[in-house]
Design a protein around this motif. Structure first.
Motif, PDB file in Angstrom:
ATOM      1  N   UNK A  96       0.847  -1.180  -0.078  1.00  0.00           N
ATOM      2  CA  UNK A  96      -0.017  -0.113  -0.090  1.00  0.00           C
ATOM      3  C   UNK A  96       0.957   1.077   0.139  1.00  0.00           C
ATOM      4  N   UNK A  97       0.470   2.176  -0.866  1.00  0.00           N
ATOM      5  CA  UNK A  97       1.359   3.539  -1.108  1.00  0.00           C
ATOM      6  C   UNK A  97       0.432   4.396  -0.526  1.00  0.00           C
ATOM      7  N   UNK A  98       0.089   4.808   0.726  1.00  0.00           N
ATOM      8  CA  UNK A  98      -1.050   5.576   0.915  1.00  0.00           C
ATOM      9  C   UNK A  98      -0.989   7.280   0.600  1.00  0.00           C
ATOM     10  N   UNK A  99       0.258   7.528   0.556  1.00  0.00           N
ATOM     11  CA  UNK A  99       0.640   9.014  -0.020  1.00  0.00           C
ATOM     12  C   UNK A  99       0.209   9.189  -1.419  1.00  0.00           C
ATOM     13  N   UNK A 100       0.452   8.047  -2.183  1.00  0.00           N
ATOM     14  CA  UNK A 100       0.090   8.187  -3.667  1.00  0.00           C
ATOM     15  C   UNK A 100      -1.477   7.609  -3.757  1.00  0.00           C
ATOM     16  N   UNK A 101      -2.017   7.345  -2.792  1.00  0.00           N
ATOM     17  CA  UNK A 101      -3.511   6.530  -2.986  1.00  0.00           C
ATOM     18  C   UNK A 101      -3.238   5.512  -4.043  1.00  0.00           C
ATOM     19  N   UNK A 102      -2.401   4.569  -3.801  1.00  0.00           N
ATOM     20  CA  UNK A 102      -1.917   3.435  -4.952  1.00  0.00           C
ATOM     21  C   UNK A 102      -1.897   2.381  -4.474  1.00  0.00           C
ATOM     22  N   UNK A 115      -6.894   2.037  -7.382  1.00  0.00           N
ATOM     23  CA  UNK A 115      -6.618   3.259  -7.746  1.00  0.00           C
ATOM     24  C   UNK A 115      -7.872   4.133  -7.923  1.00  0.00           C
ATOM     25  N   UNK A 116      -8.780   3.607  -8.559  1.00  0.00           N
ATOM     26  CA  UNK A 116      -9.902   4.373  -9.144  1.00  0.00           C
ATOM     27  C   UNK A 116     -11.098   4.304  -7.926  1.00  0.00           C
ATOM     28  N   UNK A 117     -11.247   3.172  -7.192  1.00  0.00           N
ATOM     29  CA  UNK A 117     -12.186   3.079  -6.378  1.00  0.00           C
ATOM     30  C   UNK A 117     -12.063   2.958  -4.732  1.00  0.00           C
ATOM     31  N   UNK A 118     -10.849   2.521  -4.570  1.00  0.00           N
ATOM     32  CA  UNK A 118     -10.558   2.573  -3.239  1.00  0.00           C
ATOM     33  C   UNK A 118     -10.931   3.796  -2.116  1.00  0.00           C
ATOM     34  N   UNK A 119     -11.739   3.599  -1.156  1.00  0.00           N
ATOM     35  CA  UNK A 119     -11.920   4.863  -0.215  1.00  0.00           C
ATOM     36  C   UNK A 119     -10.786   4.716   0.835  1.00  0.00           C
ATOM     37  N   UNK A 120      -9.928   5.321   1.043  1.00  0.00           N
ATOM     38  CA  UNK A 120      -8.764   5.435   2.019  1.00  0.00           C
ATOM     39  C   UNK A 120      -9.275   5.488   3.139  1.00  0.00           C
ATOM     40  N   UNK A 121     -10.446   5.859   3.581  1.00  0.00           N
ATOM     41  CA  UNK A 121     -10.750   6.522   4.565  1.00  0.00           C
ATOM     42  C   UNK A 121     -11.728   5.397   5.563  1.00  0.00           C
ATOM     43  N   UNK A 122     -12.331   4.451   4.536  1.00  0.00           N
ATOM     44  CA  UNK A 122     -13.205   3.366   4.752  1.00  0.00           C
ATOM     45  C   UNK A 122     -13.123   2.100   4.957  1.00  0.00           C
ATOM     46  N   UNK A 123     -13.732   1.455   5.772  1.00  0.00           N
ATOM     47  CA  UNK A 123     -13.489  -0.452   5.620  1.00  0.00           C
ATOM     48  C   UNK A 123     -13.518  -0.672   4.397  1.00  0.00           C
ATOM     49  N   UNK A 168      -5.426  -3.886   4.578  1.00  0.00           N
ATOM     50  CA  UNK A 168      -6.113  -2.695   4.877  1.00  0.00           C
ATOM     51  C   UNK A 168      -6.756  -2.794   6.296  1.00  0.00           C
ATOM     52  N   UNK A 169      -6.475  -3.925   7.255  1.00  0.00           N
ATOM     53  CA  UNK A 169      -6.825  -4.042   8.695  1.00  0.00           C
ATOM     54  C   UNK A 169      -5.303  -3.142   9.115  1.00  0.00           C
ATOM     55  N   UNK A 170      -4.485  -3.371   8.744  1.00  0.00           N
ATOM     56  CA  UNK A 170      -3.101  -2.498   9.340  1.00  0.00           C
ATOM     57  C   UNK A 170      -3.224  -1.265   9.086  1.00  0.00           C
ATOM     58  N   UNK A 171      -3.876  -0.770   7.895  1.00  0.00           N
ATOM     59  CA  UNK A 171      -3.868   0.557   7.287  1.00  0.00           C
ATOM     60  C   UNK A 171      -4.879   1.224   8.190  1.00  0.00           C
ATOM     61  N   UNK A 172      -6.260   0.856   8.435  1.00  0.00           N
ATOM     62  CA  UNK A 172      -7.217   1.416   9.288  1.00  0.00           C
ATOM     63  C   UNK A 172      -6.729   1.382  10.761  1.00  0.00           C
ATOM     64  N   UNK A 173      -6.010   0.651  11.150  1.00  0.00           N
ATOM     65  CA  UNK A 173      -5.504   0.325  12.667  1.00  0.00           C
ATOM     66  C   UNK A 173      -4.551   1.616  12.773  1.00  0.00           C
ATOM     67  N   UNK A 174      -3.747   1.819  12.010  1.00  0.00           N
ATOM     68  CA  UNK A 174      -2.814   2.830  11.846  1.00  0.00           C
ATOM     69  C   UNK A 174      -3.439   4.116  11.961  1.00  0.00           C
ATOM     70  N   UNK A 175      -4.509   4.295  11.278  1.00  0.00           N
ATOM     71  CA  UNK A 175      -4.999   5.435  11.385  1.00  0.00           C
ATOM     72  C   UNK A 175      -5.766   5.915  12.515  1.00  0.00           C
TER      73      UNK A 175
END
Ligand SMILES: Cc1cc2nc3c(=O)[nH]c(=O)nc-3n(C[C@H](O)[C@H](O)[C@H](O)COP(=O)(O)OP(=O)(O)OC[C@H]3O[C@@H](n4cnc5c(N)ncnc54)[C@H](O)[C@@H]3O)c2cc1C
Length: 286
Positions: free
Chosen positions: A194-200, A223-231, A277-284
């Motif tokens: 996951x490259x969150x800074x580039x939303x990629x 890249x087109x459809x992920x909502x980076x804030x949501x489950x 994704x679990x790690x990503x949301x956990x970190x946020x």
């Protein structure tokens, strides 16, 4: 058989330029097996173990520069935080003995579609640094390095000096299917970064096509459809898995059928995305 032992990078390049038929050897965990089994009998071996710099790694220009001779054991012990995807893959390679000798540069040199370091290098966006005495340095993106089964972009007079890997900015996972848990060649493997800074999201497929490759359509979908804030939307994860499976072009062989590999890639892709994704949301949330 001649045995060439350079002690500096310049000497190594000169030896390769003068003897393009010399086969480089680092850990020897591929080369010695081939020689012992009579698969090849090179007229000369170019032993790179005397070139100390190849065993160094450093943070340079925002990238982790990994010398071609850095063994897997060092990646596991020292680089788990910086390059988690590659370190996970390194943990699955062979046995402790193989991880002490075998190197990422050797994996690149062999360019086997089943090599475990390739998927995480592709997912992270690595660049391979190669050199030759007469033509200097070339920086080859991992995506352009693999040309066919055990064929790479490396020319006869070139040696791999290092691989430059962007340090992780988000969760990374590597997952491998094998007939048992250790000492197996992958039936297939998958890496995600996951490259969150580039939303990629970067991907890498192993043992699922003539070369390691990315699942580009699957990356574009996220890249087109992920909502980076949501489950993670399960339907999106399913489509991601399907597109990763569609990127595979495997063969039937003794380790598995093509149909099984296509199926397994879809499962690994979905699963690793969910873990990341679990790690990503956990970190946020933290
Ligand atoms: C028992 C066993 C288990 C294994 N398990 C795994 C596994 O789980 N996963 C996996 O991916 N691999 C596995 N391997 C294969 C092997 O360990 C890896 O491919 C390893 O990365 C090779 O690294 P090395 O340094 O030993 O390479 P070497 O054997 O020294 O070289 C490998 C190839 O790269 C070339 N080369 C080496 N260095 C350079 C350089 N600097 N520039 C240009 N060309 C170079 C050589 O000429 C050769 O063609 C296994 C091997 C054995 C024997």
């Amino acid at each position: 058989m001649d045995f060439l032992r350079p002690t500096t990078w310049e000497e190594a390049l000169a030896a390769k330029a003068d003897r393009p038929d010399a086969v480089p050897i680092q850990g020897g965990t591929d080369v010695m097996v081939e020689i012992n089994f009579g698969v090849r009998r090179p007229p000369a071996l170019l032993d790179l173990n005397g070139v100390a710099e190849l065993r160094d790694w450093s943070m340079t220009g925002g990238m982790c520069r990994l010398g071609a001779g850095v063994p897997y054991a060092v990646v596991v012990d020292r680089l788990g935080d910086v390059l988690p995807g590659l370190a996970q893959a390194a943990r699955t390679v062979g046995s402790p003995q193989i991880r002490n000798r075998g190197s990422v540069g050797g994996n690149l040199g062999a360019a086997s579609p089943a090599g475990d370091s390739h998927p995480p290098l592709l997912a992270a966006g690595a660049v391979v640094e190669v050199g030759s005495r007469d033509r200097g340095v070339r920086m080859i993106p991992a995506t352009e390095f693999y040309l066919g089964v055990k064929r790479s972009a490396l020319e006869q007079d070139e040696l791999i000096r290092a691989v430059h890997v962007p340090p992780a900015t988000g969760p990374q996972y590597f997952s491998k299917v094998g007939t048992r848990n250790a000492m197996v060649i992958a039936v297939c493997s998958f890496a995600i970064a996951l490259h969150p800074g580039e939303r990629r999201v970067g991907t890498g497929l192993g043992s699922a096509a003539p070369t390691p490759r990315r699942a580009l359509e699957a990356e574009e979908l996220l890249a087109a459809e992920l909502d980076w804030e949501a489950p993670l939307d399960p339907a999106l994860a399913r489509r991601f898995g399907e597109l990763c499976a569609r990127a595979a072009a495997p063969i039937d062989d003794v380790r598995g059928t093509a149909a099984y590999r296509v199926h397994a890639i879809g499962v690994l892709a979905r699963r690793t995305l969910a873990w990341a994704w679990t790690d990503h949301l956990g970190k946020r949330a933290a």
